[in-house]
Scaffold this motif. Structure first.
Motif, short mmCIF file in Angstrom:
data_model
loop_
_atom_site.label_atom_id
_atom_site.label_comp_id
_atom_site.label_asym_id
_atom_site.label_seq_id
_atom_site.Cartn_x
_atom_site.Cartn_y
_atom_site.Cartn_z
N LEU A 9 0.82 -1.21 0.00
CA LEU A 9 0.00 0.00 0.00
C LEU A 9 0.86 1.26 0.00
CD1 LEU A 9 -2.79 1.30 0.18
CD2 LEU A 9 -2.68 1.05 2.66
N THR A 10 1.95 1.25 0.74
CA THR A 10 2.83 2.42 0.80
C THR A 10 3.43 2.73 -0.57
OG1 THR A 10 3.37 1.96 3.11
CG2 THR A 10 4.88 3.40 1.89
N ARG A 13 0.56 3.92 -2.99
CA ARG A 13 0.05 5.25 -2.62
C ARG A 13 1.04 6.35 -3.00
NH1 ARG A 13 -1.34 5.20 3.34
NH2 ARG A 13 0.94 5.04 3.47
N THR A 16 0.90 6.79 -6.73
CA THR A 16 -0.38 7.38 -7.13
C THR A 16 -0.37 8.89 -6.94
OG1 THR A 16 -1.56 5.34 -6.54
CG2 THR A 16 -2.87 7.34 -6.75
N LEU A 69 -4.04 5.74 -10.25
CA LEU A 69 -3.97 4.51 -9.45
C LEU A 69 -3.68 3.30 -10.33
CD1 LEU A 69 -4.21 3.12 -6.75
CD2 LEU A 69 -6.70 3.01 -7.08
N LEU A 106 -6.91 0.95 -0.96
CA LEU A 106 -6.79 2.24 -1.63
C LEU A 106 -7.82 2.40 -2.74
CD1 LEU A 106 -5.06 4.81 -1.62
CD2 LEU A 106 -3.54 3.71 -3.27
N LEU A 110 -11.02 5.37 -3.30
CA LEU A 110 -10.87 6.17 -4.51
C LEU A 110 -12.06 5.96 -5.45
CD1 LEU A 110 -7.73 7.09 -6.36
CD2 LEU A 110 -9.52 6.04 -7.72
#
Length: 356
Positions: A9-10, A13, A16, A69, A106, A110
Motif C-alpha cells: 500500500l505504501t 500510494r 499514485t 492509481l 486504496l 478512490l
C-alpha cells in the motif's frame, strides 16, 4: 494492517500521488493555454480563466484519479515482480489475495470518491463553467474587448472598434456583426454606448452609422442610415449537450430521453469501472524476474484504451438508441468483471499446479 499489505500500500500510494499530481499539472497547463488563447482573442474575460481552469481540473479528476492509481499499481507491482519480492512473498506461504486486499484498501475509497465526483462534482463544475462562459460571452462587458481586433463569441457575434472606453462602456468607430438562422445583421457606427450589458438582453445604442440586415432567403434585405438606433443582441444559448452535462442526477433520472439515460449510467458506473480496472492491473502486472517493471505497460495500455473507448462508444450507442438501456453502460463493467474472474481462476489454478 499486516506488514505485507502495508508495504504494498505504501508503494502504490506514493506512486499514485506523484502520478496524479503530474497529470493534474499537465492538464491544468493545457487548459490554461486554451482559455488564455480565448482571452487573448477577446472571447473570454481574463479574470474568469483561473476559475474555469480549476473547474476543468475538478472534472478531469473523474479520469485522472483512476488513471493515476491504475498506472501506480502496474508500475509498483511490476517492480516488485522484477525484484522477486512477490515471488518471495508467495514462497513464504502468503496468499495472492493479500495483494488484492492491499490494493482494495486504496481502490475502494478512490472508487467512492470518483463516484461522488461523477455524480455531483462533475455536473456542478460544468454548470459553473458554462455560466461563466455564457456570462462573459453574452453580456456586453467591454473590459475584456481589445481595440482594433475582431472580438468574437461562440455564437458568432463579432465586435470591432478602434477605441474602447471600458469605464463608460463606450466604443468608437465600431463594427458589430450578428447572425441568426433567419438573418445576418451588420452595423457600422461612429460610436456605440452599451445601455444594457445583461446576459439575458444585451443591448447597445448606435450613433451615426449604417446598418444592413440580410435575409437568408434573399427576400427582405434592408439598408438603413441612422443617427441613433437601439439594437438588442442575441444572448448565447446553451446547447442541449451542454445542458445535459450540467444537469443534476435527479433531472437525468426524470428524463425519458435516451441520451440523458446514457449520461446518467455513465456517471453511475464510473466508480465501479475504476475499481475493476485497478483490480485488472494486478494480474496483468506480473513479470518474470529481471524482465523490467515496464514490460507489461503495453498490454496495460491496450486494456485501458479498450475500456476508455469502449465506454465512450457504448454511451454513444445508448444515446442514439442503437443498443438497449439495459444493461447499457453496465455491460462494460460486466465484461471487466468476467475478465477479472477469468484471470483470477487462471492465477489460482497455476499456483495449485506449482504447489504439487
Amino acid at each position: 494492517m499486516f506488514l505485507i499489505e502495508r508495504y504494498i500500500l505504501t508503494e502504490v500510494r506514493r506512486l499514485t500521488i506523484i502520478i496524479v499530481c503530474f497529470l493534474v499539472f499537465m492538464f491544468a497547463c493545457f487548459s490554461a493555454q486554451r482559455y488564455l488563447t480565448d482571452a487573448a482573442n477577446g472571447t473570454l474575460a481574463l479574470e474568469v480563466v483561473f476559475n474555469v481552469v480549476c473547474y476543468k481540473v475538478l472534472i478531469a479528476l473523474e479520469m485522472l484519479l483512476p488513471v493515476g492509481l491504475y498506472v501506480a499499481v502496474s508500475v509498483a507491482l511490476g517492480q516488485m515482480y522484477t525484484d522477486s519480492e512477490i515471488t518471495a512473498i508467495l514462497a513464504a506461504g502468503s496468499s495472492p489475495m493479500r495483494i488484492y486486499r492491499a490494493i482494495l484498501v486504496l481502490a475502494i475509497p478512490l472508487g467512492i470518491l470518483v463516484t461522488f465526483i461523477s455524480l455531483y462534482g462533475r455536473p456542478w463544475a460544468y454548470g459553473q463553467i458554462y455560466q461563466l462562459e455564457q456570462q462573459s460571452q453574452s453580456e456586453l462587458d467591454v473590459s475584456h474587448l481589445q481595440a482594433n481586433k475582431f472580438n468574437t463569441n461562440s455564437d458568432g457575434r463579432m465586435v470591432l472598434a478602434t477605441k474602447i472606453d471600458a469605464t463608460h462602456n463606450h466604443l468608437t468607430d465600431a463594427l458589430i456583426y450578428t447572425s441568426s438562422p433567419n438573418k445576418t445583421s451588420i452595423y457600422k457606427a461612429g460610436s456605440v454606448d452599451v445601455i444594457d450589458p445583461s446576459p439575458q438582453h444585451p443591448a447597445v445604442m448606435l450613433h451615426n452609422g449604417t446598418g444592413y440586415v440580410l435575409d437568408r432567403s434573399g427576400q427582405d434585405d434592408r439598408k438603413m442610415v441612422y443617427h441613433n438606433l437601439r439594437v438588442t443582441l442575441k444572448p448565447v444559448v446553451q446547447s442541449l449537450d451542454v445542458r445535459r452535462k450540467a444537469a443534476s442526477v435527479a433531472q437525468l433520472a426524470r428524463s425519458s430521453d435516451s441520451a440523458d439515460y446514457a449520461e446518467l449510467q455513465w456517471r453511475e458506473s464510473r466508480g465501479l469501472s475504476t475499481l475493476l480496472m485497478v483490480l485488472l492491473a494486478i494480474p496483468l502486472s506480473r513479470t518474470r524476474p529481471r524482465q523490467g517493471r515496464f514490460a507489461t505497460l503495453l498490454p496495460l495500455t491496450i486494456l485501458f484504451a479498450a475500456i476508455f473507448y469502449g465506454s465512450n462508444i457504448c454511451r454513444t450507442l445508448i444515446a442514439n438508441g442503437s443498443i438497449p438501456g439495459v444493461p447499457g453502460m453496465w455491460s462494460v463493467p460486466l465484461i471487466m468483471l468476467f475478465g477479472l474472474l477469468a484471470l483470477l481462476a487462471s492465477e489460482f489454478s497455476l499456483l495449485k499446479k506449482k504447489s504439487r
